[in-house]
Enzyme design. Structure first.
Site: not given
Length: 310
Positions: A12, A84-85, A150-151
């Site tokens: 990412r 964790k993602d 979020r972000g």
């Protein structure tokens, strides 16, 4: 001698994700002289949909789908993730080739007004995107107002600094890796905020059958961290876990054995089920399944079923 001379890491674009990919790149190049490692930064749907809760738009898989597509199409050889993602149930054709040594897995309380979560005044606004964190905070501090946050890490801190929140909760590991540990007011102990499965650990994903990639990353693997993360993820998998479920799991490895704590919570924090299991570190998945069975025996299904239907 290695057969592969060049590999590509899909990542990412956030600064934290790039740090993680650069970390793996540096370690691989140090281990394998002559190996060229390149990064392929990609934008994911999880990074783009910042005004909605993840559980409402597709879950954690939104952070890795584009990376998996790049691997499937041959544009990348591996991807680096915060574990964790990574959904507990990987899509067919992919595997976790290595889990690295774990950073501090705890949650971090960050505020410009107070140092500790217990010092927040009633009706203070606390930001989090995690149902797990929110449920545990609601259980202990029902008068705190929770607001979606979020972000990436920098965006969340900017919103805090801009006065949109009185405090926020992030992962300690991300702040440490970005050199922002000084922002941490309190590192929340697992008894106060049980971490997400895999929190603090980095994993390397590849297409199933890529023996060359597995051989390259094998020296990066940490046995104790891998056993703990596998136990934690087994709890989530056995309970049909996703980011739509307030579920925490944290394992510790010592003298060949694992101590595993797990919880399932109602969204409002009014009901929180806990379990603790210990067992042989050589079979972490069985330990995770046993923890899940205990949570089910306590009534986890009655808590989780309404959340799955949302």
């Amino acid at each position: 001698m290695i057969a592969t001379r060049r590999i590509v890491i899909a990542t990412r674009r956030s600064r934290l994700a790039l740090w993680q990919a650069e970390h793996v790149k540096a370690r691989l190049e140090a281990l394998h002289k002559g190996l060229a490692v390149e990064l392929l930064p990609l934008s994911t749907r999880g990074d783009e949909l910042l005004d909605q809760r993840l559980d409402a738009v597709g879950g954690k898989g939104l952070f890795i789908k584009e990376l998996e597509t790049a691997m499937r199409e041959g544009r990348a050889d591996l991807a680096v993730h915060s574990m964790k993602d990574v959904p507990a149930d990987l899509p067919p054709g992919f595997e976790i080739a290595a889990i690295l040594g774990r950073e501090d897995p705890r949650d971090a309380f960050v505020s410009n007004k107070v140092r500790r979560l217990a010092e927040l005044k009633k009706s203070s606004v606390l930001g989090t995107s995690s149902l797990r964190r929110a449920a545990q905070i609601r259980e202990r501090y029902p008068d705190i107002e929770l607001k979606l946050l979020r972000g990436n890490v920098e965006t969340r801190l900017a919103k805090l600094d801009g006065g949109e929140y009185d405090a926020i909760v992030l992962a300690v590991a991300g702040l440490v890796r970005l050199g922002l540990a000084a922002r941490i007011g309190e590192r929340l102990e697992p008894d106060a905020s049980l971490p997400a499965p895999g929190q603090g650990a980095l994993g390397v994903e590849c297409v199933t059958g890529r023996g060359d990639v597995r051989a390259l990353v094998a020296p990066l693997a940490d046995r104790a961290s891998a056993a703990c993360v596998r136990a934690e993820r087994a709890v989530s998998l056995a309970l049909g876990g996703s980011c739509s479920l307030p579920l925490g799991a944290y394992a510790e490895f010592s003298n060949g054995r694992i101590r595993l704590r797990a919880l399932v919570a109602s969204e409002d924090g009014r009901r929180v089920l806990h379990t603790e299991q210990s067992g042989d570190g050589g079979d972490p998945e069985s330990l995770g399944r046993r923890a899940a069975e205990d949570l089910r025996a306590q009534g986890a299904a009655a808590i989780l079923s309404p959340l799955r239907e949302k």
